[in-house]
Design a protein around this motif. Sequence first.
Motif, PDB file in Angstrom:
ATOM      1  N   ARG A 287      34.038 138.657  67.612  1.00  0.00           N
ATOM      2  CA  ARG A 287      33.945 139.986  66.976  1.00  0.00           C
ATOM      3  C   ARG A 287      34.960 140.101  65.837  1.00  0.00           C
ATOM      4  O   ARG A 287      34.648 140.569  64.745  1.00  0.00           O
ATOM      5  N   ALA A 288      36.175 139.617  66.093  1.00  0.00           N
ATOM      6  CA  ALA A 288      37.246 139.676  65.077  1.00  0.00           C
ATOM      7  C   ALA A 288      36.865 138.835  63.863  1.00  0.00           C
ATOM      8  O   ALA A 288      37.093 139.229  62.715  1.00  0.00           O
ATOM      9  N   PHE A 289      36.228 137.693  64.105  1.00  0.00           N
ATOM     10  CA  PHE A 289      35.801 136.812  63.007  1.00  0.00           C
ATOM     11  C   PHE A 289      34.773 137.528  62.126  1.00  0.00           C
ATOM     12  O   PHE A 289      34.878 137.540  60.902  1.00  0.00           O
ATOM     13  N   VAL A 290      33.825 138.190  62.777  1.00  0.00           N
ATOM     14  CA  VAL A 290      32.771 138.893  62.021  1.00  0.00           C
ATOM     15  C   VAL A 290      33.368 140.098  61.280  1.00  0.00           C
ATOM     16  O   VAL A 290      33.086 140.317  60.106  1.00  0.00           O
ATOM     17  N   THR A 291      34.260 140.815  61.962  1.00  0.00           N
ATOM     18  CA  THR A 291      34.907 141.973  61.313  1.00  0.00           C
ATOM     19  C   THR A 291      35.663 141.542  60.060  1.00  0.00           C
ATOM     20  O   THR A 291      35.589 142.186  59.008  1.00  0.00           O
ATOM     21  N   ALA A 292      36.340 140.407  60.166  1.00  0.00           N
ATOM     22  CA  ALA A 292      37.147 139.913  59.026  1.00  0.00           C
ATOM     23  C   ALA A 292      36.248 139.530  57.848  1.00  0.00           C
ATOM     24  O   ALA A 292      36.648 139.610  56.683  1.00  0.00           O
ATOM     25  N   LEU A 293      35.010 139.167  58.117  1.00  0.00           N
ATOM     26  CA  LEU A 293      34.092 138.799  57.030  1.00  0.00           C
ATOM     27  C   LEU A 293      33.602 140.030  56.274  1.00  0.00           C
ATOM     28  O   LEU A 293      33.265 139.974  55.105  1.00  0.00           O
ATOM     29  N   LYS A 294      33.589 141.163  56.980  1.00  0.00           N
ATOM     30  CA  LYS A 294      33.014 142.377  56.391  1.00  0.00           C
ATOM     31  C   LYS A 294      34.078 143.039  55.539  1.00  0.00           C
ATOM     32  O   LYS A 294      35.165 143.324  55.976  1.00  0.00           O
ATOM     33  N   THR A 295      33.741 143.315  54.288  1.00  0.00           N
ATOM     34  CA  THR A 295      34.796 143.767  53.371  1.00  0.00           C
ATOM     35  C   THR A 295      35.166 145.220  53.577  1.00  0.00           C
ATOM     36  O   THR A 295      36.212 145.667  53.210  1.00  0.00           O
TER      37      THR A 295
ATOM     38  N   GLY B 293      26.696 128.412  52.289  1.00  0.00           N
ATOM     39  CA  GLY B 293      28.079 128.129  51.916  1.00  0.00           C
ATOM     40  C   GLY B 293      29.029 129.287  52.052  1.00  0.00           C
ATOM     41  O   GLY B 293      30.238 129.136  51.889  1.00  0.00           O
ATOM     42  N   ILE B 294      28.519 130.455  52.386  1.00  0.00           N
ATOM     43  CA  ILE B 294      29.370 131.656  52.418  1.00  0.00           C
ATOM     44  C   ILE B 294      30.138 131.675  53.739  1.00  0.00           C
ATOM     45  O   ILE B 294      29.523 131.731  54.817  1.00  0.00           O
ATOM     46  N   SER B 295      31.469 131.611  53.641  1.00  0.00           N
ATOM     47  CA  SER B 295      32.227 131.446  54.890  1.00  0.00           C
ATOM     48  C   SER B 295      33.493 132.271  54.927  1.00  0.00           C
ATOM     49  O   SER B 295      34.182 132.292  55.935  1.00  0.00           O
ATOM     50  N   LYS B 296      33.827 132.935  53.819  1.00  0.00           N
ATOM     51  CA  LYS B 296      35.095 133.692  53.760  1.00  0.00           C
ATOM     52  C   LYS B 296      34.860 135.099  53.221  1.00  0.00           C
ATOM     53  O   LYS B 296      33.849 135.367  52.556  1.00  0.00           O
ATOM     54  N   ARG B 297      35.840 135.958  53.475  1.00  0.00           N
ATOM     55  CA  ARG B 297      35.770 137.342  53.017  1.00  0.00           C
ATOM     56  C   ARG B 297      35.595 137.408  51.500  1.00  0.00           C
ATOM     57  O   ARG B 297      34.776 138.181  50.981  1.00  0.00           O
ATOM     58  N   GLU B 298      36.315 136.543  50.759  1.00  0.00           N
ATOM     59  CA  GLU B 298      36.192 136.633  49.298  1.00  0.00           C
ATOM     60  C   GLU B 298      34.802 136.215  48.832  1.00  0.00           C
ATOM     61  O   GLU B 298      34.289 136.730  47.845  1.00  0.00           O
ATOM     62  N   HIS B 299      34.172 135.306  49.600  1.00  0.00           N
ATOM     63  CA  HIS B 299      32.786 134.960  49.240  1.00  0.00           C
ATOM     64  C   HIS B 299      31.893 136.188  49.419  1.00  0.00           C
ATOM     65  O   HIS B 299      31.059 136.506  48.575  1.00  0.00           O
TER      66      HIS B 299
ATOM     67  N   ALA C  86      22.284 141.704  50.635  1.00  0.00           N
ATOM     68  CA  ALA C  86      22.810 141.192  51.903  1.00  0.00           C
ATOM     69  C   ALA C  86      23.370 139.786  51.695  1.00  0.00           C
ATOM     70  O   ALA C  86      23.000 139.089  50.741  1.00  0.00           O
ATOM     71  N   VAL C  87      24.275 139.403  52.593  1.00  0.00           N
ATOM     72  CA  VAL C  87      24.936 138.099  52.523  1.00  0.00           C
ATOM     73  C   VAL C  87      24.775 137.417  53.874  1.00  0.00           C
ATOM     74  O   VAL C  87      25.084 138.027  54.910  1.00  0.00           O
ATOM     75  N   VAL C  88      24.276 136.198  53.846  1.00  0.00           N
ATOM     76  CA  VAL C  88      24.006 135.470  55.088  1.00  0.00           C
ATOM     77  C   VAL C  88      25.173 134.517  55.375  1.00  0.00           C
ATOM     78  O   VAL C  88      25.603 133.776  54.487  1.00  0.00           O
TER      79      VAL C  88
ATOM     80  N   GLN D  42      33.480 125.394  49.269  1.00  0.00           N
ATOM     81  CA  GLN D  42      34.709 125.971  48.720  1.00  0.00           C
ATOM     82  C   GLN D  42      34.416 126.746  47.433  1.00  0.00           C
ATOM     83  O   GLN D  42      35.045 127.724  47.119  1.00  0.00           O
ATOM     84  N   GLN D  43      33.462 126.253  46.642  1.00  0.00           N
ATOM     85  CA  GLN D  43      33.144 127.000  45.429  1.00  0.00           C
ATOM     86  C   GLN D  43      31.651 126.926  45.183  1.00  0.00           C
ATOM     87  O   GLN D  43      30.933 126.156  45.829  1.00  0.00           O
ATOM     88  N   PHE D  44      31.196 127.762  44.252  1.00  0.00           N
ATOM     89  CA  PHE D  44      29.772 127.891  43.955  1.00  0.00           C
ATOM     90  C   PHE D  44      29.563 127.666  42.461  1.00  0.00           C
ATOM     91  O   PHE D  44      30.413 128.037  41.651  1.00  0.00           O
ATOM     92  N   ALA D  45      28.423 127.121  42.119  1.00  0.00           N
ATOM     93  CA  ALA D  45      28.138 126.864  40.692  1.00  0.00           C
ATOM     94  C   ALA D  45      28.152 128.188  39.926  1.00  0.00           C
ATOM     95  O   ALA D  45      27.755 129.238  40.459  1.00  0.00           O
ATOM     96  N   GLY D  46      28.620 128.127  38.701  1.00  0.00           N
ATOM     97  CA  GLY D  46      28.667 129.339  37.867  1.00  0.00           C
ATOM     98  C   GLY D  46      27.276 129.929  37.640  1.00  0.00           C
ATOM     99  O   GLY D  46      27.116 131.133  37.444  1.00  0.00           O
ATOM    100  N   THR D  47      26.273 129.098  37.728  1.00  0.00           N
ATOM    101  CA  THR D  47      24.910 129.582  37.427  1.00  0.00           C
ATOM    102  C   THR D  47      24.355 130.485  38.535  1.00  0.00           C
ATOM    103  O   THR D  47      23.351 131.167  38.335  1.00  0.00           O
TER     104      THR D  47
END
Length: 265
Positions: free
Chosen positions: A256-264, A208-214, A224-226, A182-187
């Motif tokens: 496909r829709a899930f992957v598209t939604a991840l791409k900003t 941990g990256i699972s949402k568009r905002e991430h 790149a973001v994995v 849900q969140q990532f360390a500030g560091t």
Amino acid sequence: MTRLQTVLQSEQQYLIPFIMSGDPSLEATRELIHLLNEEGVAAIELGVPFSDPIADGPVIQAASERALRQNVTLQDVLTLGRQVRQEGCQVPLILFTYANPVFQYGLSRVVEDAVGCGFDGLIVPDLPYEESGELREWGQKAGLSVIPLVAPTSRQRIRQIVEEAQGFVYCVSSLGTTGMRQQFAGTVDTFLQTVRELSPVPTAVGFGISKREHVERFQKQADAVVVGSALVRKIEELSGALSDPVQRTEALEQIRAFVTALKTK
Ligand SMILES: O=P(O)(O)OC[C@@H](O)[C@@H](O)c1c[nH]c2ccccc12
């Protein structure tokens, strides 16, 4: 410059999905690779199932177990790479396997065969950098990028690891195992900036990256973001439909829709 580096530096594509080969079937994985290629991603991490995936959280562990129940081997994944290349897939492919299958298969043989089957990179997450010299040499000779991982705890070793990096540097966002967070360390921001400043090759960030905002956040700090677990879980939710010829197309469109939604963009 390798295809992998060219794609990552082009800034056209920045998403690197991880999928477990053979989950729910090798045929489904083949179709998912083509779907991701069509959708537009920077590269695809193709996981090789393993019985003791120590760096993986529950989602990918379960995917590994499902694929092992299909008796999927490193050889099957190599063959799958060759097949999708013959079918016109252009996206860079990264063979993603723990060390045990690599040593059983043979270091130079796995590198040669990976290149022969159209792979661009190799990640072996449980092979310590200090023990990866021989594999990196084989990779250098054969044109396969042996991609290192660096973690926030790598500290002094970061400079040494990135200096000899091939392909890109995989920055692990947080300690522990793979899995949605849900969140990532500030560091993590300072860590990513440090690696990016030191690295002669592109950087990717994962864990941990699972949402568009991430993705939006980390896309600014790495090339790149994995995304692994979130996509693997989506595939798991649709595994029945993916295994049914009547429902497969609809299931693939949901992915496909899930992957598209991840791409900003
Ligand atoms: O699953 P996540 O939290 O999205 O993280 C990516 C990860 O799945 C993928 O890169 C990966 C799968 N298995 C690994 C083992 C170690 C490091 C990374 C990995």
